[in-house]
Motif scaffolding. Structure first.
Motif, PDB file in Angstrom:
ATOM      1  N   ILE A 106      -0.662  35.490   0.278  1.00 51.60           N
ATOM      2  CA  ILE A 106      -1.515  35.773  -0.886  1.00 51.60           C
ATOM      3  C   ILE A 106      -2.653  34.764  -0.953  1.00 51.60           C
ATOM      4  O   ILE A 106      -3.820  35.123  -1.171  1.00 51.60           O
ATOM      5  CB  ILE A 106      -0.694  35.740  -2.193  1.00 51.60           C
ATOM      6  CG1 ILE A 106       0.258  36.930  -2.251  1.00 51.60           C
ATOM      7  CG2 ILE A 106      -1.618  35.750  -3.417  1.00 51.60           C
ATOM      8  CD1 ILE A 106       1.212  36.879  -3.422  1.00 51.60           C
ATOM      9  N   THR A 128      -0.115  40.603  -9.052  1.00 53.02           N
ATOM     10  CA  THR A 128      -0.107  40.656  -7.585  1.00 53.02           C
ATOM     11  C   THR A 128       1.288  40.377  -7.034  1.00 53.02           C
ATOM     12  O   THR A 128       1.758  41.047  -6.111  1.00 53.02           O
ATOM     13  CB  THR A 128      -1.112  39.644  -7.007  1.00 53.02           C
ATOM     14  OG1 THR A 128      -2.412  39.932  -7.509  1.00 53.02           O
ATOM     15  CG2 THR A 128      -1.135  39.707  -5.480  1.00 53.02           C
ATOM     16  N   SER A 179      -0.334  49.942  -1.686  1.00 49.56           N
ATOM     17  CA  SER A 179      -1.537  49.191  -2.077  1.00 49.56           C
ATOM     18  C   SER A 179      -2.590  50.122  -2.668  1.00 49.56           C
ATOM     19  O   SER A 179      -3.282  49.772  -3.627  1.00 49.56           O
ATOM     20  CB  SER A 179      -2.115  48.430  -0.874  1.00 49.56           C
ATOM     21  OG  SER A 179      -2.699  49.319   0.068  1.00 49.56           O
TER      22      SER A 179
END
Length: 365
Positions: A105, A142, A26
């Motif tokens: 998400i 993403t 990340s």
């Protein structure tokens, strides 16, 4: 004080790397995106502006997701995909996780958007931002980032399962890059009448028997903090590092727990293979030199007289009509002697060795 079981400690040690993988990746993705767009003030409307609060939440959230993936993978999914091929495991797990992570998400974006806007998660502005995000290149980016993190996690899980958690950790840390000496308890186990059984069952059926046999013995090994050093045909070599574990006590208890676990499945073995796998074992203590070895394939390798001695001891079980033999050194290291009953069979010469070894049979109270 709460004392964790060996299985719980093992699971925690296996799950933590998932969190680290997701956290590190990340940071890499965040830095890359900032370098491409953030530093130039080109943040898309669909993206969330990263401030300190959002960064802290995102870092914590992503790490938590990684740990959650580890829990799902190792505690729940792993046992259901034991018989699947590597490609099938990755494919089906990827689909399962894709659905799961799509929900994650959504939840994380809504929370992060509400933090950025300093408003309620139910605010219409937050929902409008999510709709914009869902149909944007940011959403696709993403998904790709999470998909990559997921793929690395699943590959790690498979490599860890095949090499063994401790072996993989030791390779990464370089613990055995230079050989070191360790005091270890060594147990050799050997299935009785395996050659005859293999001939009767045939190669494929015998392989299925070994797979079930190894699986059924694994719980006892884990619960007694043992490490599988090698599978050699129907033999298993199990070790305990004396610096970490009361190895002598644990090894004998492990032997009897393995016997108990197999006995619980006796009817299933007779029904499936018309045979019940029994085994004999020997336990010895001594110094081994441990290090990485191999040119085309690296392994953590043990050398030392204790290995040869234990193997010779195990071959005498049939001669003395016992399923377990231990040496005087094991008896000396036992801390809970009242738990076991030891019967001496004398100083016995071992094949290929000049010195005799004092051997004992064991019963557990």
């Amino acid at each position: 004080m709460l004392k964790l079981t060996p299985r719980t400690k093992r699971n925690i040690n296996r799950i933590i790397p998932f969190g680290l993988i997701w956290f590190i990746l990340s940071l890499v993705f965040l830095f890359s995106e900032h370098a491409v767009s953030g530093a130039q003030g080109n943040t898309l409307d669909s993206a969330i502006n990263v401030n300190l609060q959002v960064f802290i939440f995102a870092s914590f959230g992503v790490t938590l997701v990684g740990l959650l993936v580890g829990v799902i993978e190792l505690v729940y999914l792993e046992k259901h995909f034991v018989t699947y091929s590597f490609k099938a495991k990755i494919f089906y797990k990827f689909i399962i996780y894709t659905v799961f992570l799509s929900i994650i998400i959504f939840v994380m974006f809504m929370i992060a958007a509400s933090i950025e806007m300093n408003t309620s998660i139910l605010d219409i502005q937050v929902w409008n931002k999510y709709v914009t995000f869902f149909f944007s290149i940011t959403h696709l980016s993403t998904l790709m980032q999470i998909g990559f993190s997921l793929l690395i996690s699943l590959l790690y899980a498979e490599v860890s399962e095949n090499l063994g958690q401790n072996v993989l950790k030791n390779f990464f840390t370089g613990k055995y890059h230079n050989p070191i000496n360790e005091e270890r308890v060594i147990m050799f186990t050997d299935m009785k009448a395996s050659t005859t059984i293999a001939e009767k069952l045939g190669n494929r059926k015998y392989f299925e028997l070994l797979r079930a046999y190894y699986n059924d013995l694994s719980n006892a090994i884990i619960n007694n903090e043992g490490e599988v050093y090698q599978y050699i045909g129907d033999e298993i070599v199990i070790t305990w590092n004396l610096k970490k574990v009361k190895g002598a006590d644990a090894s004998i208890k492990c032997f009897y727990d393995m016997k108990t676990d197999l006995e619980k499945r006796k009817d299933w073995y007779h029904k499936t293979f018309h045979f019940f796998p029994e085994f004999k074992a020997a336990i010895h203590v001594g110094e081994v030199t441990t290090g990485e070895i191999g040119a085309l394939k690296k392994e953590i390798f043990f050398t030392g007289d204790v290995l040869n001695t234990t193997a010779r001891m195990q071959s005498l079980c049939k001669e003395f009509s016992t399923d377990l033999l231990v040496s005087q050194k094991v008896l000396d290291d036992i801390q809970e002697k009242s738990t076991f009953q030891f019967n001496s069979i004398g100083n016995i010469p071992l094949k290929g060795k000049q010195e005799k070894v004092s051997l004992f049979t064991v019963k557990i109270h």
